[in-house]
Design a protein around this motif. Structure first.
Motif, PDB file in Angstrom:
ATOM      1  N   LEU A 514      -1.572   0.056  -8.126  1.00 33.65           N
ATOM      2  CA  LEU A 514      -2.862   1.030  -8.144  1.00 33.65           C
ATOM      3  C   LEU A 514      -2.306   3.002  -8.707  1.00 33.65           C
ATOM      4  O   LEU A 514      -0.931   3.144  -8.365  1.00 33.65           O
ATOM      5  N   THR A 515      -3.032   3.190  -9.793  1.00 33.02           N
ATOM      6  CA  THR A 515      -2.850   3.913 -10.234  1.00 33.02           C
ATOM      7  C   THR A 515      -4.011   5.298  -9.640  1.00 33.02           C
ATOM      8  O   THR A 515      -3.534   6.899 -10.316  1.00 33.02           O
ATOM      9  N   GLN A 516      -5.394   5.694  -9.329  1.00 30.48           N
ATOM     10  CA  GLN A 516      -5.845   6.104  -9.127  1.00 30.48           C
ATOM     11  C   GLN A 516      -6.380   7.018  -7.994  1.00 30.48           C
ATOM     12  O   GLN A 516      -6.284   6.192  -6.628  1.00 30.48           O
ATOM     13  N   VAL A 517      -6.323   8.139  -7.504  1.00 29.26           N
ATOM     14  CA  VAL A 517      -5.431   8.826  -6.414  1.00 29.26           C
ATOM     15  C   VAL A 517      -7.059   9.122  -6.126  1.00 29.26           C
ATOM     16  O   VAL A 517      -8.090   9.622  -6.313  1.00 29.26           O
ATOM     17  N   PHE A 518      -6.733   9.023  -4.455  1.00 28.22           N
ATOM     18  CA  PHE A 518      -8.771   8.652  -3.615  1.00 28.22           C
ATOM     19  C   PHE A 518      -7.886   9.867  -2.000  1.00 28.22           C
ATOM     20  O   PHE A 518      -8.836  10.704  -1.791  1.00 28.22           O
ATOM     21  N   ARG A 519      -6.458   9.776  -2.261  1.00 32.61           N
ATOM     22  CA  ARG A 519      -6.358  11.129  -0.725  1.00 32.61           C
ATOM     23  C   ARG A 519      -5.999  12.235  -1.366  1.00 32.61           C
ATOM     24  O   ARG A 519      -5.252  12.737  -1.841  1.00 32.61           O
ATOM     25  N   GLN A 520      -7.298  13.070  -1.570  1.00 31.84           N
ATOM     26  CA  GLN A 520      -7.392  14.624  -1.962  1.00 31.84           C
ATOM     27  C   GLN A 520      -8.570  14.924  -1.499  1.00 31.84           C
ATOM     28  O   GLN A 520      -9.626  14.268  -1.282  1.00 31.84           O
ATOM     29  N   ASP A 521      -8.647  16.673  -1.447  1.00 32.60           N
ATOM     30  CA  ASP A 521      -9.248  17.172  -1.261  1.00 32.60           C
ATOM     31  C   ASP A 521      -9.352  18.444  -1.684  1.00 32.60           C
ATOM     32  O   ASP A 521      -9.033  18.733  -2.463  1.00 32.60           O
ATOM     33  N   ASP A 522     -10.650  19.795  -1.885  1.00 36.23           N
ATOM     34  CA  ASP A 522     -10.194  20.268  -2.653  1.00 36.23           C
ATOM     35  C   ASP A 522      -9.213  21.484  -3.124  1.00 36.23           C
ATOM     36  O   ASP A 522      -9.107  21.966  -3.609  1.00 36.23           O
ATOM     37  N   ARG A 523      -8.932  21.646  -1.656  1.00 31.95           N
ATOM     38  CA  ARG A 523      -7.582  22.822  -1.306  1.00 31.95           C
ATOM     39  C   ARG A 523      -6.605  22.540  -1.271  1.00 31.95           C
ATOM     40  O   ARG A 523      -5.795  22.411  -1.245  1.00 31.95           O
ATOM     41  N   SER A 524      -5.937  20.647  -1.432  1.00 32.43           N
ATOM     42  CA  SER A 524      -4.515  19.714  -1.307  1.00 32.43           C
ATOM     43  C   SER A 524      -4.241  20.010  -2.467  1.00 32.43           C
ATOM     44  O   SER A 524      -4.792  19.843  -3.399  1.00 32.43           O
ATOM     45  N   LEU A 525      -3.069  20.456  -2.662  1.00 30.95           N
ATOM     46  CA  LEU A 525      -2.544  20.551  -3.620  1.00 30.95           C
ATOM     47  C   LEU A 525      -0.725  19.123  -3.948  1.00 30.95           C
ATOM     48  O   LEU A 525      -0.401  19.194  -4.771  1.00 30.95           O
TER      49      LEU A 525
END
Length: 760
Positions: A514-525
């Motif tokens: 798996l390479t595509q990132v899904f767990r992400q929101d606009d503010r998370s770094l």
């Protein structure tokens, strides 16, 4: 107890040192105030012999008596002893003798002999019987009994069986005293001496004289100590037994660096370096040949040309246990993969599971789920945020829905807890899953008694070394299936091997990447920065003044001491104030190294100083509130390497009670050597864990450990917050240094060969 001959030391009444720089004290051991069987730490009270007295006034004990503290194995009240050490003063107890060496002397009068014989060491011999023995045999009673036990016949009240036991014990005690004295003369302290005697036996002096390198069989004795003894005993620098020992030592050190084997050329090179040119290459080669003939090493010449020299430079050389582990692991995986396996789910069942979980998978994630459920052995890999947890949960649900038993396991307790939380199912450490048997020293589950799940999911496989992986696969029998899950970009296992990397390199195990990132929101770094680091790019930082980010960098350019001070401020003040986190529970400092002002050891001391409560007791290392990590697998307590706990109580005798994830465990004062402070710890030791907040010091003093995979592993341990503190130069080092030390391992090629054999 470290013991010696019967001669008397020169009388000494002051602190002037002897020729070895140590003071001497001689007297009778009257009272054992304290003795810990594990640490050997002892507090003894002695009556001085004439000419010996404390040069420091003010002892709280009876006048004329001396308190001595140090390590002694099996001290016996009533014995004459000679101590070597230094005079000092305890802040509460006054004058005391701090000894490094305790030697037992022969009792020189009847009163001392009676006290010795009536001590608790000799069961069934009370004071009255001891008086009768001395009355009959005189002050030479001990020598007479050892020479001929029949001299005890006729002693009133002394039963025949008691007399026989007494004679045996006196011989054993004499042997023990002699061996301790021999080891002490060669610089081996009482704690190590006790380990030597337990491993080699009380009459081991003859063995050591013949081959001092038998000392290397003792876990706490390394080559350096054995070699020092050997050279002192006159062993030649190019003696064959020394050359064999140095090669075994080189192989052992290689395993500590993660290697499963060393090529012959590398092994000979390392051995020559350790010997500093004191032996020829030919002599070292002959020693290697002798080791192979004795089956102390295995040279694997599988599929090598018959005409090739037997000790070609690239021939792998293994310690036998690791060769066996690698061979059995490869064969075990091949055995499982050769069994037929029908898919446990199809697209319809997967769609129903998605609907029930109220999620919608990406097409690559769907493919991954179906691939994992269609093979007897499969592998799921990917970095943070790619959905590994979601897929594991769906795989477990789908397998269970079809009536299959599921087992979930991870190498550490922290990783098992995360796996259980992610799936809503029970998960355990691999050690608990296999069930350690204290009677045999092995695991209950193996080839003879396999586990019986339909599906076994093993998470955090990057942490799995070859020996534990072999034990696990040994315990799985077809038609059971195994699904390995791991992130190949994290640090490899602490132990020897690179199981995850080898499985990938073999290209033999069906793998879902798996390479595509899904767990992400606009503010998370955190997640995006972890992937930036993998790409060799510096982390993205929030604009100045932003107070609700999850990734920060505090630049400190005026040295490691200043970095350490800022780390403590960030941990104990800024994070609690800005994020409402309890620093003692939720904040974990991770550092590349133990040493240095910004290393693990120094940071732990600084952070522990901020604990509320009483000052540290002088008799114990820890106090209530300390965060500790277990550093060795303790099967009896069922506490394993990497388990984190907190001290919840300290007893008056120095024992501590540590609350781990699911239990409270007591450690006596002498049992705390397997624990370390853990407000700060190395990135390696944090593997498999996840913490609300991670603080990472960056100093160029740690340059050789600032590697990309280590930095990436540290970042991905954080769930809510990452704070970097230190030098911008060190940050660049951590990102740019992509070099990873190669681990010598033959699993990938061996697995391919094993699959070919199974297929044939």
């Amino acid at each position: 107890m470290t013991t010696g001959g019967s001669g008397d030391a020169r009388p000494r009444t002051g602190p002037a040192p002897d020729t070895d720089g140590l003071d001497r004290f001689q007297g009778t051991l009257e009272t054992i105030t304290f003795h810990d069987e594990k640490s050997l730490y002892s507090v003894l009270r002695l009556a001085p012999e004439p000419g010996f007295r404390a040069p420091i006034e003010g002892s709280l004990f009876a006048p004329g008596r001396v308190t001595a503290v140090g390590k002694a194995a099996g001290p016996i009240e009533g014995t004459r002893v000679r101590l070597s050490g230094r005079w000092g003063r305890h802040p509460s107890h006054g004058a005391q003798f701090e000894f490094e060496l305790l030697e037992v002397l022969t009792p020189r009068d009847e009163a001392g002999l009676i006290r010795y014989l009536s001590s608790k060491v000799f069961e069934g011999v009370g004071k009255t019987t001891a008086e009768r023995i001395v009355a009959k045999l005189g002050v030479e009673a001990l020598d007479k009994i050892r020479a001929d036990p029949k001299v005890l016949e006729g002693v009133k009240g002394l039963r025949r069986d008691t007399a026989q036991t007494l004679a045996t014990q006196l011989v054993d005690q004499a042997q023990l005293h002699t061996t301790h004295a021999f080891l002490a003369r060669h610089g081996i302290g009482p704690l190590t001496a006790q380990a030597v005697i337990q491993r080699l036996g009380p009459a081991c002096e003859e063995q050591i004289q013949a081959n001092p390198y038998v000392l290397m069989r003792v876990p706490t004795v390394g080559f350096a100590t054995a070699d020092k003894v050997a050279l002192a005993l006159g062993t030649a620098e190019d003696a064959p037994m020394r050359l064999r020992a140095v090669m075994l030592h080189a192989l052992d050190r290689a395993t500590q660096d993660g290697h499963v084997f060393l090529p012959v050329g590398k092994l000979l090179e390392r051995a020559a370096g350790l010997l500093a040119g004191r032996a020829s290459r030919a002599a070292i080669g002959s020693a290697l040949e002798a080791l192979e003939l004795a089956r102390e090493v295995v040279l694997d010449r599988t599929e090598r040309p018959a005409e090739e020299p037997p000790f070609a430079e690239d021939v792998p050389c293994y310690l036998p246990g690791l060769h066996d582990a690698e061979v059995r692991l490869a064969r075990g995986i091949a055995r499982l993969m050769a069994s037929p396996a029908a898919p446990l789910a199809d697209e319809r069942l997967l769609a129903e599971a998605e609907a029930a979980a109220k999620i919608e998978l990406h097409v690559h994630q769907r493919d991954a789920v179906l691939k994992l459920l269609a093979s007897p052995v499969a592998l799921l890999t990917g970095g943070p945020g790619v959905g590994k947890t979601t897929i594991i949960r769906l795989v477990a649900n789908l397998a269970a829905a079809s009536g299959n038993d599921i087992l979930l396991a991870s190498p550490t307790g922290r990783a098992a807890k995360r796996l259980a939380e992610a799936t809503g199912r029970d998960a355990s450490t691999i050690h608990r899953l296999l069930r350690f048997d204290p009677e045999t020293g092995g695991f209950v589950h193996g080839r003879e008694k396999p586990l019986a799940p339909a599906v076994l999911v093993v998470d955090e496989v990057s942490m799995l070394d070859v020996a534990l992986a072999r034990r696990l696969i040994d315990a799985v029998e077809a038609p059971s299936r195994v699904i390995f899950v791991g992130d190949p970009d994290q640090l490899p296992a602490v132990g020897p091997g690179a199981v995850l990397a080898d499985l990938l390199a073999s290209a033999a195990v069906p793998t879902a990447r798996l390479t595509q990132v899904f767990r992400q929101d606009d503010r998370s770094l955190i997640v995006s920065n972890a992937h930036l680091v993998l790409e060799g790019r510096e982390p993205r930082l929030p604009p100045r003044g932003v107070v609700d980010s999850d990734f920060y960098f505090f630049a400190v350019e005026n040295g490691a001491e200043a970095i350490a001070e800022r780390v403590v401020d960030v941990v104990t003040q800024r994070i609690p104030r800005s994020f409402g986190l309890d620093w003692q529970e939720d904040v974990q400092v991770l550092a590349p190294m133990y040493k240095g002002p910004a290393g693990v050891d120094a940071l732990n001391e600084r952070l522990r100083a901020h604990l509320a409560g009483d000052a540290f007791d002088t008799q114990t290392r820890y106090r209530k509130g300390d965060r500790l990590v277990q550093t060795r697998n303790d099967y009896e307590r069922e506490v394993f390497n990497g388990d984190l706990g907190r001290v919840v109580r300290v007893d008056g005798d120095g024992a501590i009670h540590v609350r781990f994830q699911d239990k409270e465990v007591a450690y006596g004062r002498g049992e705390q050597g397997d624990l370390q402070p853990a407000f700060a710890m190395t990135v390696h030791r944090s593997q498999g864990g996840e913490f609300p907040a991670v603080v990472f010091p960056l100093t160029s003093q740690h340059a050789h450990m600032l590697q990309r995979n280590l930095f990436y592993t540290a970042i991905t341990r954080a769930r809510r917050l990452v704070v970097l503190v230190g030098e911008r130069r060190a940050l660049r080092m951590a990102v740019e240094n992509a070099s990873q030390a190669r681990r010598f391992s033959g699993l990938a090629a061996r697995l391919v060969r094993a699959l070919d054999t199974e297929g044939a």
